[in-house]
Write a protein that holds these residues in place. Structure first.
Motif, short mmCIF file in Angstrom:
data_model
loop_
_atom_site.label_atom_id
_atom_site.label_comp_id
_atom_site.label_asym_id
_atom_site.label_seq_id
_atom_site.Cartn_x
_atom_site.Cartn_y
_atom_site.Cartn_z
N PHE A 163 0.83 -1.20 0.00
CA PHE A 163 0.00 0.00 0.00
C PHE A 163 0.87 1.25 0.00
N LEU A 164 1.90 1.28 0.84
CA LEU A 164 2.78 2.45 0.93
C LEU A 164 3.70 2.57 -0.27
N ASP A 165 4.19 1.45 -0.78
CA ASP A 165 5.06 1.49 -1.97
C ASP A 165 4.35 2.11 -3.16
N SER A 166 3.04 1.90 -3.22
CA SER A 166 2.26 2.41 -4.35
C SER A 166 1.78 3.84 -4.14
N ALA A 167 2.12 4.42 -2.97
CA ALA A 167 1.68 5.80 -2.66
C ALA A 167 2.65 6.80 -3.29
N HIS A 168 2.59 6.95 -4.61
CA HIS A 168 3.54 7.77 -5.35
C HIS A 168 3.39 9.26 -5.05
N ASP A 169 2.22 9.65 -4.56
CA ASP A 169 1.99 11.05 -4.18
C ASP A 169 2.17 11.28 -2.68
N GLY A 170 2.64 10.25 -2.00
CA GLY A 170 2.85 10.36 -0.56
C GLY A 170 1.75 9.67 0.23
N ALA A 171 2.00 9.52 1.53
CA ALA A 171 1.04 8.82 2.39
C ALA A 171 0.94 9.53 3.73
N ILE A 172 -0.21 9.33 4.39
CA ILE A 172 -0.49 9.90 5.71
C ILE A 172 -0.79 8.76 6.66
N LEU A 173 -0.23 8.83 7.87
CA LEU A 173 -0.59 7.88 8.93
C LEU A 173 -1.50 8.59 9.91
N PHE A 174 -2.63 7.98 10.24
CA PHE A 174 -3.61 8.56 11.17
C PHE A 174 -3.84 7.56 12.30
N SER A 175 -3.41 7.92 13.52
CA SER A 175 -3.55 7.00 14.65
C SER A 175 -3.63 7.79 15.95
N PHE A 176 -4.52 7.34 16.84
CA PHE A 176 -4.62 7.92 18.17
C PHE A 176 -3.95 7.03 19.22
#
Length: 513
Positions: A276-289
């Motif tokens: 999933f992250l390797d394919s995030a060519h425009d970047g990725a966001i992590l959302f966690s509490f």
């Protein structure tokens, strides 16, 4: 120079293996984030060749050499529930809740069959390491085994750590852990901070310590020591802090910074997350509490606001969401009830971390140079995020104000402005620039305290003074009294001079009819 440093580290490790110690760690809180720090301390010591025993509610799934779990099994009395309802709790309520928790945990821990069996079986420990968190009666284990007491704080400095070390509290620029201020407080914030800190002083001295003293006397009366005497004998206090990322605070020689201790080298990601992250060519966001706050507990309107914003982004999003399904989940969002947060933050395509502002997750983001957006809920989280905002590595959103416009505005602010990324990389470099790793520092100082029979020479002389002496109240009263006497003497002298002048010139008081 580098060769000398490596030689010193190798010699220290060789000394550890040549002289292994037996060390007991006590981290009884059912908050996973608190356990992580305690576990990291004990794991570092075990890796250095020492035999460690860990009292906690989280036994290891995979055994570690030299690491012995003492399982503290809980019932349902410590269920946390929905943490979002605590967002607006005042500091006084936090103190009361934690004092109640501390009394319960102290009695529960010391009465637990597994702990009683340990105390009966193990007749000697070289040091006791106890979390500093409202259960001071547990410090009595050091009196029971007549060995050095080492505290470990999951926060930075606080009233609780400073009572053990007598480090000064500076209310003017050190915000209380439960207030939502940064170090740059205005007049009203400084006044409020001072009042809350003074309230805590009275609360702890007149109420909380009295409760803990009763528990201590019941379980450790046979030692002939008082709780206050044991607290004064504390050898070291580890604080989860590093001067590069949190406000500078007054410390003394036996307060040791170990910020970043829990962060190991990143591991290989699970294949689904990696893909999933390797394919995030425009970047990725992590959302966690984090581990204590459930993302699935977000009210529907706030949850939907995040969903709508994420659906508009070109970046991909990994969301720690505890339910199996997320209604209306956008195609660019991946949800999971558990995520390897530290390892995800190390992925080069991750450009932003949306967090509740817990110290562990914030530290992981800083180490990897990832900017943050904070939604603080309680305790020190607001302070952590205000500090991140002040350093230029993130922004803060108030939980009560969360809506689609606010979320989108903050995400665009942090993602689209390069200074956030640049500042995060700069702070990361400073944070990692140390003479020893946190693990090496932890091992060295525990061994130092044991080698030097508690290292009493590190303790502040403030322990020998009472409250009035420590805060110079007696000195101020003396000076005020002297000033009063001088002013009074000057007044009487002036009276005598004037009376003499009046007599000399024949001036008489005229009596009224």
């Amino acid at each position: 120079m580098k060769g000398l440093y490596l030689t010193a580290v190798l010699l220290a490790l060789m000394m550890s293996y040549a002289n292994p110690y037996k060390i007991l760690g006590v981290f009884p809180v059912s908050f996973k984030s608190h356990w992580v720090i305690g576990h990291s301390i004990m794991k570092s010591l075990a890796n250095a060749g020492h035999e460690v025993y860990m009292i906690s509610p989280f036994p290891l799934k995979k055994p570690i050499p030299n690491y012995n779990d003492v399982n503290l099994v809980y019932d349902n009395e410590l269920e946390l529930g929905n943490m979002f309802v605590r967002e607006d709790y005042p500091p006084q309520k936090h103190m009361s809740l934690l004092s109640n928790l501390g009394e319960f945990l102290s009695n529960f821990t010391l009465s637990h069959p597994n702990i009683k069996a340990l105390l009966k079986r193990e007749k000697h420990f070289d040091a006791i390491i106890v979390e500093v968190f409202f259960f001071e009666a547990l410090y009595g284990l050091a009196a029971h085994y007549n060995c050095p007491l080492i505290g470990s704080s999951t926060f930075s400095t606080s009233k609780w750590t400073n009572d053990l070390t007598k480090a000064p509290m500076e209310y003017a620029y050190v915000p209380h852990n439960f207030v939502k201020f940064s170090e740059n407080m205005n007049f009203w914030q400084r006044t409020y901070n001072m009042l809350i800190c003074q309230y805590e002083n009275l609360f702890m001295e007149l109420y909380h310590y009295e409760r803990q003293e009763r528990v201590f006397d019941y379980h450790f009366g046979h030692t002939g020591k008082s709780l206050k005497a044991v607290m004064k004998s504390t050898s070291l206090v580890f604080i989860y802090h590093h001067f590069s990322v949190l406000s500078i605070r007054p410390t003394v020689a036996n307060m040791i910074e170990i910020g970043g201790l829990h962060v190991d080298e990143p591991k290989e990601l699970p294949q689904d997350i990696k893909g999933f992250l390797d394919s995030a060519h425009d970047g990725a966001i992590l959302f966690s509490f984090g581990s204590m706050i459930q993302g699935s507990d977000l009210p529907v309107e706030k949850r939907n606001a995040f969903i709508k914003v994420f659906s508009q982004l070109k970046e991909k999003v990994i969301w720690k969401f505890e339910n199996e399904t997320l209604i209306d989940k956008p195609d660019n969002v991946m949800t999971s009830s558990w995520i390897p947060q530290r390892d995800i933050l190390a992925h080069p395509n991750v450009k932003l971390f949306i967090t509740h502002g817990g110290l562990l997750g914030t530290t992981e983001a800083i180490i990897e140079g990832v900017p943050v957006i904070g939604v603080p809920i309680y305790s020190d989280q607001k302070m952590n995020m205000l500090q991140a905002q002040q350093m230029g590595i993130g922004t803060v959103m108030e939980y009560k104000d969360l809506n689609e416009d606010l979320i989108l505005k903050n995400i665009n602010e942090v993602l689209r402005k390069f200074e956030y990324q640049n500042n995060a990389q700069k702070i990361s470099k400073i944070f990692k620039d140390r003479p020893m790793t946190p693990q090496q520092s932890t091992v060295y100082w525990v061994e130092y305290a044991i080698r030097n029979q508690g290292a009493s020479h590190l303790r502040s002389a403030a322990h020998k003074l009472n409250y009035f002496q420590l805060h110079l109240i007696d000195s101020y009263l003396f000076v005020l009294a002297m000033i009063g006497l001088i002013v009074y003497g000057f007044y009487k002298a002036v009276q005598r001079v004037l009376r003499g002048l009046m007599n000399t010139f024949g001036v008489r008081k005229v009596k009224s009819d």
